[in-house]
Scaffold this motif. Structure first.
Motif, PDB file in Angstrom:
ATOM      1  N   HIS A 320      47.724  43.080  49.743  1.00  0.00           N
ATOM      2  CA  HIS A 320      47.763  41.800  50.447  1.00  0.00           C
ATOM      3  C   HIS A 320      46.433  41.518  51.172  1.00  0.00           C
ATOM      4  O   HIS A 320      46.417  41.060  52.314  1.00  0.00           O
ATOM      5  CB  HIS A 320      48.924  41.764  51.445  1.00  0.00           C
ATOM      6  N   VAL A 321      45.356  41.804  50.485  1.00  0.00           N
ATOM      7  CA  VAL A 321      44.013  41.594  51.040  1.00  0.00           C
ATOM      8  C   VAL A 321      43.334  40.443  50.302  1.00  0.00           C
ATOM      9  O   VAL A 321      43.243  40.454  49.065  1.00  0.00           O
ATOM     10  CB  VAL A 321      43.152  42.870  50.910  1.00  0.00           C
ATOM     11  N   ARG A 322      42.870  39.452  51.032  1.00  0.00           N
ATOM     12  CA  ARG A 322      42.080  38.378  50.450  1.00  0.00           C
ATOM     13  C   ARG A 322      40.670  38.889  50.204  1.00  0.00           C
ATOM     14  O   ARG A 322      40.128  39.640  51.022  1.00  0.00           O
ATOM     15  CB  ARG A 322      42.040  37.165  51.378  1.00  0.00           C
ATOM     16  N   TYR A 323      40.088  38.468  49.109  1.00  0.00           N
ATOM     17  CA  TYR A 323      38.782  39.008  48.760  1.00  0.00           C
ATOM     18  C   TYR A 323      37.965  37.987  47.977  1.00  0.00           C
ATOM     19  O   TYR A 323      38.490  36.985  47.469  1.00  0.00           O
ATOM     20  CB  TYR A 323      38.935  40.283  47.918  1.00  0.00           C
ATOM     21  N   ALA A 324      36.673  38.256  47.869  1.00  0.00           N
ATOM     22  CA  ALA A 324      35.778  37.480  47.005  1.00  0.00           C
ATOM     23  C   ALA A 324      35.021  38.467  46.131  1.00  0.00           C
ATOM     24  O   ALA A 324      34.580  39.520  46.606  1.00  0.00           O
ATOM     25  CB  ALA A 324      34.813  36.643  47.833  1.00  0.00           C
ATOM     26  N   LEU A 325      34.885  38.122  44.853  1.00  0.00           N
ATOM     27  CA  LEU A 325      34.216  38.993  43.898  1.00  0.00           C
ATOM     28  C   LEU A 325      33.244  38.167  43.073  1.00  0.00           C
ATOM     29  O   LEU A 325      33.620  37.161  42.466  1.00  0.00           O
ATOM     30  CB  LEU A 325      35.243  39.659  42.978  1.00  0.00           C
ATOM     31  N   THR A 326      31.976  38.563  43.068  1.00  0.00           N
ATOM     32  CA  THR A 326      30.976  37.932  42.221  1.00  0.00           C
ATOM     33  C   THR A 326      30.241  39.024  41.455  1.00  0.00           C
ATOM     34  O   THR A 326      30.202  40.177  41.890  1.00  0.00           O
ATOM     35  CB  THR A 326      29.968  37.104  43.029  1.00  0.00           C
ATOM     36  N   ALA A 327      29.658  38.646  40.337  1.00  0.00           N
ATOM     37  CA  ALA A 327      28.949  39.628  39.517  1.00  0.00           C
ATOM     38  C   ALA A 327      27.810  38.945  38.781  1.00  0.00           C
ATOM     39  O   ALA A 327      27.838  37.738  38.533  1.00  0.00           O
ATOM     40  CB  ALA A 327      29.904  40.290  38.521  1.00  0.00           C
ATOM     41  N   LYS A 328      26.812  39.737  38.413  1.00  0.00           N
ATOM     42  CA  LYS A 328      25.655  39.195  37.705  1.00  0.00           C
ATOM     43  C   LYS A 328      25.016  40.280  36.853  1.00  0.00           C
ATOM     44  O   LYS A 328      24.948  41.449  37.257  1.00  0.00           O
ATOM     45  CB  LYS A 328      24.622  38.675  38.704  1.00  0.00           C
TER      46      LYS A 328
END
Length: 349
Positions: A320-328
Motif C-alpha cells: 500500500h505504498v504510492r510510488y513513482a518509477l521512471t527509467a531511461k
C-alpha cells in the motif's frame, strides 16, 4: 510525412524503440530505421500523437520529434530544399534551431558538417523572420546523410530533451575510481527531479555492489554518508573516505540498522531479481529513493522491462505504498537501463 515521429536512440536499439512505442501508444504503422534512429509513419488506421510523450516516459528514445518534412538535398545547395519545406509548414516561427545527426559510426562524419552548417541555417532563418525567441516550437534538422534532412519540431517545455542529440554532457571526475560513476551522474541529471534538493549533505545512502566505488563516489560528492556493500575491494579515495563504511557482505542479504535516504545498485544480476530486491527496500520503508540498473537480455528487452516493472508494481501495491518509477536507456548505459524509484507521500484524507 505529417504526423510521423522521429526517435533518437543508441545504435542497435532501434527495434526496442519500435516495440516500446507500439506497446505504450497502441499504434502501428511503417517503420524505417538505421543505426541511431527510428522513424515511425502511422498506418491508415491511426496517427501518431502530434504531442509526443515527455522523453522520460520513453525508455529507449533519447529524443522524440514531430516530423514536418523529409527532404532530399542537392550536393551543392542543401539550404534551399530545407527552406522550401519550411514554407509548407504551419509553424510560422521557431525559438531556435538544432542541427543533429545519428549517434552511430556512420553518423560521426556528419558532426563537422552540422556544426559548420548551423551558422548558415541560422542566418537564413533570421533573414526570413523564422526565428523568434518567444515562439513555442524548436526546429530540429536531422541529417541521416549529406543528401537527406528530416525537418522536425518539438515543444521544449513539454516534450523535449534539453541536450543536443538527446545526450547530456557528463565530465569524468578525475578522483572517481571507475567510469561507471558517469552512469549515476547522468541518472541524477536525467531521471531525478530536483536532484539538488533530494541529495543533501548529511543524508545516508547504501550502495549495493559498490566496488570499486564509482557510484559511491557520486553520493559522497553530494555530502551523503554511504554504506558501501560489496565483498570486493573499494579503490582510491573511496577505500579511505571518512564518509564511506565498507561492508563486506552479500548485497542481497544486507540490511541497514536504520532506514536510509538513498539506495543505489549496479549489481550484475538477473533483472527480475534486482527489481524485486529494490522494490522490497522501498516497500518496507528501508529506503526512500533508489537508482538502480536492470541488466537486460540480448533479446526481448522490452518484454523483460515490462516484467520487472510489473514485479515492482505488485510489491509496492501489496505494501500500500504510492510510488513513482521512471527509467531511461542512458548514454552511458550499454545492455541495461537505469531506473529511479521513489516513495510518494500518502494523499491527505
Amino acid at each position: 510525412m505529417r504526423h510521423a515521429l522521429l526517435f533518437y536512440c543508441r545504435a542497435g536499439f532501434e527495434n526496442d524503440c519500435r516495440q516500446e512505442w507500439e506497446a505504450r501508444s497502441g499504434q502501428t504503422g511503417g517503420w524505417e530505421s538505421e543505426p541511431g534512429f527510428a522513424l515511425f509513419k502511422p498506418g491508415k488506421g491511426g496517427e501518431a500523437d502530434p504531442n509526443p510523450p515527455e522523453p522520460k516516459e520513453l525508455i529507449f528514445a533519447r529524443q522524440t520529434l514531430h516530423v514536418l518534412a523529409d527532404v532530399q538535398l542537392g550536393e551543392k545547395d542543401r539550404l534551399t530544399p530545407i527552406l522550401d519545406a519550411l514554407k509548407s509548414s504551419k509553424i510560422s516561427a521557431f525559438n531556435g534551431v538544432w542541427l543533429e545527426h545519428p549517434d552511430s559510426d556512420a553518423g560521426k562524419p556528419l558532426s563537422g558538417f552540422t556544426r559548420r552548417f548551423t551558422d548558415i541555417v541560422e542566418k537564413a532563418l533570421n533573414e526570413r523572420n523564422l526565428i523568434d525567441p518567444k515562439a513555442r516550437f524548436r526546429l530540429h534538422l536531422f541529417f541521416p546523410s549529406m543528401t537527406r534532412a528530416l525537418v522536425c519540431s518539438v515543444d521544449p517545455e513539454v516534450a523535449a530533451s534539453p541536450w543536443l542529440m538527446g545526450i547530456p554532457r557528463v565530465r569524468m571526475p578525475s578522483e572517481a575510481p571507475s567510469r561507471s560513476t558517469l552512469k549515476l551522474s547522468e541518472a541524477f541529471m536525467t531521471l531525478v527531479p530536483d536532484a539538488d534538493q533530494l541529495l543533501k549533505s548529511g543524508m545516508t545512502g547504501v550502495d549495493l555492489g559498490a566496488a570499486p566505488g564509482g557510484w559511491t563516489f557520486q553520493l559522497v560528492a553530494r555530502g551523503l554518508k554511504v554504506f558501501a556493500v560489496d565483498n570486493g575491494p573499494m579503490k582510491g579515495d573511496m577505500a579511505i573516505h571518512p564518509h564511506v563504511k565498507h561492508m563486506r557482505e552479500d548485497g542481497f542479504k544486507y540490511k541497514p540498522q536504520h532506514p536510509v535516504d538513498w539506495l543505489v545498485c549496479d549489481m550484475v544480476e538477473q533483472p527480475a531479481r534486482i527489481a524485486q530486491l529494490i522494490a522490497k527496500w522501498l516497500a518496507s520503508g528501508t529506503a526512500r529513493h533508489a537508482v538502480f540498473n536492470l541488466k537486460l537480455p540480448m533479446k526481448k528487452r522490452w518484454a523483460e522491462i515490462e516484467r520487472c516493472f510489473e514485479l515492482i508494481d505488485q510489491t509496492m501495491n501489496a505494501a500500500h505504498v504510492r510510488y513513482a518509477l521512471t527509467a531511461k536507456h542512458l548514454y552511458h548505459d550499454r545492455e541495461e537501463v537505469t531506473c529511479y524509484l521513489t516513495r510518494l507521500k500518502a494523499p491527505r484524507r
